[in-house]
Design an enzyme around this catalytic site. Structure first.
Site, PDB file in Angstrom:
ATOM      1  N   ALA A 174     -24.126 110.271  61.260  1.00  8.97           N
ATOM      2  CA  ALA A 174     -24.719 110.834  59.963  1.00  8.97           C
ATOM      3  C   ALA A 174     -25.584 109.607  59.401  1.00  8.97           C
ATOM      4  CB  ALA A 174     -24.094 111.485  59.140  1.00  8.97           C
ATOM      5  N   LYS A 175     -26.482 109.875  58.525  1.00  9.08           N
ATOM      6  CA  LYS A 175     -26.964 108.846  57.752  1.00  9.08           C
ATOM      7  C   LYS A 175     -27.828 109.526  56.634  1.00  9.08           C
ATOM      8  CE  LYS A 175     -27.387 104.112  58.365  1.00  9.08           C
ATOM      9  NZ  LYS A 175     -26.674 103.332  59.053  1.00  9.08           N
TER      10      LYS A 175
END
Ligand code: NAD
Length: 508
Positions: A174-175
Site C-alpha cells: 500500500a502507499k
C-alpha cells in the site's frame, strides 16, 4: 502500454518489469489480472484550520512603511519561522505586546516588515492506495509532498507488494499520503492535518488490515500522532499499537528501525562488494538525498571506511574530494533548528557544486536516496560509477536503465535495496503483537540475514545459477535463462505471490 489520453503513464511504465517477469514465469492469466491494478484506490479530502501568517514585504513595498514604529513583541517564540520565509502568527504574540500596525503591516525589530495574511480552513487531497493483500495486511508508507498523484501512489503501492514478497514478510502493499508542501505549514497545522487524515482513514487501516509507516517528509513523530489518533478511546488500545510502524522506540518502535532502510542498502552493497571482491574501505560514494535513508546509509558506509565524496539534496550539493565528515554533515542537516529546509547547503566542510556536476563526480557507488525518476538517460550517461544502489523508490527511468546497462553500470534494484525499512517494520509489528522488545543486535542480525539471503537469490536468478546453500535455495526461482537484475527481483516477488493464488484459489 497506453494510459489515459493514449500516453504512457508512470504506472504503466513501472509495470513493464512486472509484465516482463510475468511472461518469463508464465504467470496464470487471472493472477496477472489481479495484480495488474490495485485492490482499492481511496482518494479523499482533508481539511484543516490554518493560522494567520506574517508575510515579508518586498523591498519596494517596505519603502512606504519606513516610518512605521517598531512593534515590541515579548513572546518572540509566538512567531514560528517557516522554510518559505513566512512566519506563523500564534495568538500568544499579543500577550503584553506593544504593537503598531498600518494597513495590516507590522515592523518587527530583527525580523523586518510583514503583512498579516489571514489563515482559515484549507483543503488537501489525500490518498491511500491498497494494492494487494494476498500475502498479509496492506503495508506501506505515508508521504507528504507537493508532487504526489494517483499514478505515483499506485506505482509505490505496487512496489510495496513486490518488496514485502522479496523480503519474505507476511504483508501486502500500500502507499498513500497528502498533496502538501509541509515546509510551508506549522508543526501544529501538520499535527491537525495528520489527525484528520487518520480520522478519515480509521475504517481503512488497522494492525491486521493496513499498516502505514514513514516515507518522504513523515517520521516517528507523525507516526506517534497517528497511533494516538487511531487507538485513543479504544478498549483494547494496547493491542492496536501495531497499526503504524516507524514509531519512536520509547512508544513501541523497534530498535534499529530509524536506520533500517539505510542499513539494508548497505547490506546489499556489502553483498555486491563480496561477489565482486571489491573493498568498501576507501570506496568513493555519491549520495542523493540526505534525509532518513540517505544520511543513515552514508553514516554507516563512512563508519566502514568508505568516503562520501558528494551529497545532493533538494536545495543544494556539496563536494569534498577527500571525503565529507558525514557525522558533522548530519548534525548540520538534522540537529540544527535554524536549518529549516534540512539541507546540506551551507555546510562549511565541503565545496558547493551544481546538481549537474554532482552526477559527474568520479566515484565507485551512487546511492540515489531522494525521489523517483532522477536517473534519466542524460544523468545515466554522466555517471562515473560502477554501481547504482537504488535506496529511493523508482529513482531510475526506463531510459536511464537502458543507458546504465549499455555502460555496464550495475544496479541493485529498489525493491530489494531499500527493503530494510519494511523488514524492520515487520519486526516492530511482531514485537507489538507479542508485547516484546528486541535488542538492536538481534534486529540487525535478522535484517542482515533476510536482506543478504534474498539478494543472493535475486543474483542467482539473474545469472541463472540455481543452487542450494546452507542459507537459501534459489532452484525454485531460476527461469532457465539469464535476466537483468531488476527482472530477477520481480521474478522472485511474483513467484512468491502467485503461490498464494495457486494454492489458496479464488473466492467467487
Ligand atoms: P526524507 O524526507 O527523510 O528525505 C528526502 C531527501 O530527499 C531530503 O534530503 C530532500 O532534500 C531530498 N530531495 C527531495 N527532493 C529532491 C530533489 N528534487 N533533488 C534532490 N534531492 C531531493 O525521505 P526518506 O524517508 O529518506 O526517503 C527517501 C527515499 O527513500 C524515498 O524515495 C522513499 O520512498 C524511499 N524509502 C524510504 C524508506 C524509509 O524507511 N524512510 C523506506 C523505503 C524507501
Amino acid at each position: 502500454m497506453a494510459g489515459r489520453n493514449g500516453k504512457t503513464s508512470f504506472y504503466d511504465e513501472a509495470m513493464e518489469t512486472f509484465h516482463r517477469a510475468a511472461d518469463l514465469i508464465k504467470m496464470d492469466p487471472r493472477v496477472r489480472m489481479e495484480l495488474e491494478e490495485p485492490d482499492f484506490e481511496h482518494i479523499f479530502y482533508v481539511t484543516v484550520e490554518t493560522r494567520d501568517r506574517l508575510v515579508p514585504l518586498s523591498p519596494e513595498e517596505q519603502a512606504k512603511f519606513r516610518d512605521l514604529p517598531a512593534s515590541d513583541v515579548k513572546a518572540a517564540d509566538a512567531f514560528e519561522p517557516l522554510a518559505n520565509g513566512n512566519y506563523v502568527l500564534h495568538r500568544r504574540a499579543l500577550l503584553k505586546a506593544d504593537i503598531t500596525m498600518r494597513s495590516g503591516v507590522m515592523n518587527i525589530p530583527g525580523k523586518g516588515f510583514f503583512r498579516i495574511e489571514k489563515g482559515g480552513p484549507k483543503k488537501f487531497k489525500a490518498y491511500r492506495i491498497q494494492h494487494n493483500q494476498v500475502r498479509g495486511p496492506y503495508k506501506g508508507g505515508i508521504r507528504y509532498h507537493k508532487d504526489v498523484s494517483l499514478d505515483l501512489f499506485k506505482t509505490l503501492a505496487a512496489d510495496m507488494t513486490w518488496k514485502t514478497a522479496i523480503a519474505e514478510i507476511p504483508f501486502g502493499g500500500a502507499k498513500g499520503g497528502i498533496k502538501i508542501d509541509p515546509f510551508n505549514y506549522s508543526k501544529e497545522e501538520i499535527e491537525h492535518l495528520t489527525l484528520r487524515f487518520i480520522y478519515k482513514m480509521k475504517g481503512l487501516i488497522g494492525p491486521y488490515i493496513d499498516i502505514p509507516a514513514p516515507d518522504v517528509n513523515t517520521n516517528g513523530e507523525i507516526m506517534a500522532m497517528m497511533m494516538r489518533q487511531f487507538t485513543d478511546g479504544e478498549r483494547e488500545h494496547h493491542r492496536l499499537r501495531g497499526v503504524v510502524t516507524g514509531k519512536d522506540v520509547r512508544i513501541g518502535g523497534s530498535e534499529g528501525r530509524v536506520r533500517a532502510t539505510g542499513q539494508g542498502v548497505v547490506y546489499c552493497i556489502e553483498e555486491w562488494a563480496r561477489e565482486h571482491k571489491f573493498d568498501l574501505k576507501g570506496a568513493r560514494v555519491i549520495v542523493q538525498g540526505f534525509g532518513n535513508v540517505g544520511s543513515n546509509a552514508a553514516e554507516i558506509l563512512a563508519a566502514m571506511g568508505a568516503k562520501i565524496v558528494a551529497v545532493n539534496d533538494a536545495f543544494g550539493t556539496i563536494h569534498a574530494d577527500a571525503g565529507l565528515d558525514v557525522h558533522a554533515l548530519a548534525q548540520h542537516v538534522h540537529q540544527n533548528p535554524k536549518n529549516l529546509k534540512k539541507t546540506v547547503a551551507g555546510f562549511t566542510g565541503g565545496t558547493a557544486i551544481s546538481k549537474d556536476d554532482f552526477w559527474g563526480v568520479d566515484a565507485d557507488i551512487c546511492i540515489p536516496a531522494a525521489l523517483g525518476e532522477e536517473i534519466d538517460g542524460p544523468v545515466a550517461e554522466r555517471l562515473k560509477v560502477r554501481l547504482v544502489a537504488e535506496a529511493a523508490n523508482g529513482p531510475t527511468t526506463r531510459e536511464g536503465d537502458r543507458v546504465l546497462a549499455s555502460r555496464k553500470i550495475e544496479v541493485i534494484p529498489d525493491i530489494i535495496c531499500n527493503a530494510g525499512g519494511v523488514t524492520v517494520s515487520y519486526y516492530e509489528w511482531l514485537q507489538n503483537q507479542r508485547l516484546e522488545h528486541w535488542s538492536e543486535a538481534e534486529v540487525n542480525a535478522r535484517l542482515e540475514q533476510a536482506i543478504k539471503k534474498n539478494y543472493a537469490i535475486i543474483r542467482d536468478i539473474s545469472l541463472n545459477r540455481p543452487q542450494r546453500t546452507p542459507l537459501y535455495d534459489s532452484r525454485p526461482y531460476c527461469v532457465g535463462q539469464q535476466v537483468d537484475v531488476r527482472t530477477a527481483a520481480m521474478v522472485l516477488a511474483l513467484k512468491r505471490i502467485e503461490a498464494h493464488y495457486l494454492l489458496e484459489g479464488f473466492s467467487q
